[in-house]
Structure formats: C-alpha cells, structure tokens
Design an enzyme around this catalytic site. Sequence first.
Site, PDB file in Angstrom:
ATOM      1  N   GLU A 169       0.845  -1.201   0.000  1.00 11.76           N
ATOM      2  CA  GLU A 169       0.000   0.000   0.000  1.00 11.76           C
ATOM      3  C   GLU A 169       0.876   1.246   0.000  1.00 11.76           C
ATOM      4  OE1 GLU A 169      -3.827  -1.920   2.385  1.00 11.76           O
ATOM      5  OE2 GLU A 169      -2.756  -0.222   3.250  1.00 11.76           O
ATOM      6  N   PRO A 170       0.296   2.395  -0.315  1.00 10.49           N
ATOM      7  CA  PRO A 170       1.098   3.629  -0.300  1.00 10.49           C
ATOM      8  C   PRO A 170       1.814   3.869   1.020  1.00 10.49           C
ATOM      9  CG  PRO A 170      -1.015   4.025  -1.363  1.00 10.49           C
ATOM     10  CD  PRO A 170      -1.079   2.633  -0.802  1.00 10.49           C
ATOM     11  N   GLY A 283       7.772 -16.892  -3.867  1.00 11.96           N
ATOM     12  CA  GLY A 283       7.938 -15.839  -4.865  1.00 11.96           C
ATOM     13  C   GLY A 283       9.334 -15.248  -4.856  1.00 11.96           C
ATOM     14  N   GLN A 320      40.969  -8.391 -19.606  1.00 13.86           N
ATOM     15  CA  GLN A 320      40.041  -7.996 -18.555  1.00 13.86           C
ATOM     16  C   GLN A 320      39.338  -9.207 -17.968  1.00 13.86           C
ATOM     17  OE1 GLN A 320      37.599  -4.569 -19.045  1.00 13.86           O
ATOM     18  NE2 GLN A 320      38.794  -3.761 -20.730  1.00 13.86           N
ATOM     19  N   GLY A 330      31.796  -1.177 -21.878  1.00 12.90           N
ATOM     20  CA  GLY A 330      32.216   0.209 -22.015  1.00 12.90           C
ATOM     21  C   GLY A 330      31.036   1.099 -22.348  1.00 12.90           C
ATOM     22  N   GLY A 331      31.253   2.106 -23.158  1.00 13.83           N
ATOM     23  CA  GLY A 331      30.186   3.034 -23.524  1.00 13.83           C
ATOM     24  C   GLY A 331      29.035   2.369 -24.246  1.00 13.83           C
ATOM     25  N   GLU A 354       9.003  -7.801  -3.189  1.00 12.89           N
ATOM     26  CA  GLU A 354       8.840  -9.058  -2.440  1.00 12.89           C
ATOM     27  C   GLU A 354       9.789  -9.123  -1.241  1.00 12.89           C
ATOM     28  OE1 GLU A 354       8.441 -12.576  -4.749  1.00 12.89           O
ATOM     29  OE2 GLU A 354       7.180 -11.629  -6.247  1.00 12.89           O
TER      30      GLU A 354
END
Length: 371
Positions: A169-170, A283, A320, A330-331, A354
Amino acid sequence: MAAAAGRVWSRVTVAAAAARGPALVARLAAAPAPARPVHSCVDPSAGLSEDQKEFQKVAFAFAANEMAPHMTEWDQKEIFPVETMRKAAQLGFGGIYIRPDVGGSGLSRVDTSIIFEALSTGCASTTAYMSIHNMCAWMIDKFGNEELRHTYCPPLCSMESFAAYCLTEPGSGSDAASLITTARQEGDYYILNGAKAFISGGGDADLYVLMCRTGDRGPKGISCLLVEKGTAGLSFGKKEKKVGWNSQPTRAVIFEDCAVPISNLIGREGDGFSIAMNGLNGGRINIASCSLGAAYASILLARDHLKVRKQFGEPLANSQICNQALQMHGGYGYLKDYAVQQFMRDIRVHQILEGTNEVMRMLISRNLLHD
C-alpha cells in the site's frame, strides 16, 4: 491443450513422453538448442537431473525463439506480451507448481527455479511477471477451497486469465502487517475500501489476490480475498513509468465500496497475512531465479562482446576479467541498442520487491539466531 501439457510436464523426458503422446515428443525433439550454447565454466545445467535438463532445454528454446527477439520492443513500447505468455502456458509454464487436477504441471520448487532462470534469459521483465502470476495461482491452489481451486486455477494455468498480487500500500511496504485496506462484512459480501500500490499487472490482470483488513490491527486481522476485474467499485491508477520491468504494467489498484462475495475468501478470516507470506517465501525464490537468468545472459553478452571488441590491438577478452557485464561493454553498454543495459534495468527492482535486500538479510539473520 494447456491443461494436458501441464499434466505430462511433471515427468517430461523424451522417453517418458513417448508413452503419453506423440505431440509432446515432437515438440521436445524439435526444440532447438539455446541461441547461446554453453562453452564455458558457466554451465546452468551442471548438477541437474535428466528430467530437469529437459525442462531447461525447452525453457531456453522458448526464451531464445519467442522472447529474446521481442525483448527490446516490449521494453521500449511497454507491451504486455499476452499471446507470448499464453504460448508459454501451453508448455505448462502458467502453473508450474500447481497441482495437475486443476491444470497445473505439478513440478517442484527446484524445477520451477530452473525454468524461470532459463526463461529470464529471453526477457527478465516478462518472466518476473509470470513468476508473480504463478505465485498467485499457487496461493489459490494451496489455501483455497475446492470450489475456488476449480473455478480459478484452470484459466490461470492456461493464462487465459492473468493474476495480480495485492499486498503493498502507499503507506505500508516492508511493514506489510500495517496495511489499512478494509473489508467490512455486509450480508453475503465484503465491502472493500482502500488502495494498493505498485501492483504488477494492475489494470490488465483479470484476478486480484488481495490482502485486506477484516479484523483488528496487526497480522491476525488480515484476510485474503479474490477480486475479479470488472467488479463494481474496483478501479486503477495511471500506468506507472518505470526504469525497467516495462513489459508488465504497474498501477495502483483502488477499492471504493467494492462488494466481493464472502465465498471469495481464501482460507479463513485472519489467515491472510500467513497466506501472503507463504506466497512470498516461494515468490522470492522465483525472483532470485529470474535474476540468475538475467545474470547468465549478461555474462554471455559480455563474453561475446569482449571477443570482438579490441583495445590496444588485441581483444578485450585477453586483458580484462568479467565482473560487471555492462561495465565490460564500455560506452556501448549504456546504449539501448545493447541488451545488457535492459537486463540491468529489469533486475534492479529485484532488490526492492517481495522484500527489500535489507528485509531479506533481517529474515536470514532471524532464522540463524532462532536455530
């Protein structure tokens, strides 16, 4: 068809299936190998039984052929892939650990994890929703009476109907026992008032497994009800714009004098919190399996990228170590043209939903101290 597939799926090897029907044999025999075959120490089939390898093979093939080619489009256009999920249900994936008498596959939790891990390599977001759907169906199968089981589980297992889990809930997330959505009994109905937040499938799902307050404060005052879409007084908030999980809609679910038959109660009044936690116990394993599948796919993407990308005149793979798949791109890893960024976005929420990572650590420590 889905129910039949589910009934044979519990012991699915090509040999065992031969005695049960040529259609399944043909489907298994024709299932192509995963798009990214394993040629490294990262072997997801290590330690599995022959049956489990067959489950995994079919799930990998479905992920590669039916999910991965559409993953980017589902994400960018925020498509809820209903028909693809129904195809998955024909393989028994709509009710993996649901009992066969209501159309489920009757598999174990370990088998379920293997399947969700494999499916997640095709689309983690879609698989995560399927795991929530399976959890809802299991809650009905496990705790519902025979009428509820036989009414709701068959269409859920075939994914003709979709389910949503309504707990958060909120004002109550990790502290779920403090929820305030109320269910007041009037005659043969409960009258619901309140709202749920961040509901996966909200607005698109057909059935809402709702935790609500029928009694006093605290966990013992919580009950579990089934609410069908279209019930008067049930409405939905706007579709949320999310960082990931874009192939499944997320909305608030709102109840305003929403009348639900008492016969839709799962278990007894006051059982709701226990039912909700039992659902989440499984779950959480499902979601963890989805994370593993996304991680496995990301490692393979990084491996393939490093083999072709060069720096200083030699492949990056020569210089690496693979620790973060996106970083290794990388980019390029930051571009939406590359799938690795979507896996990263889709599984980030797995540290929140959860039960947050912090709550998981608390539960683990509590269990250790209890022993």
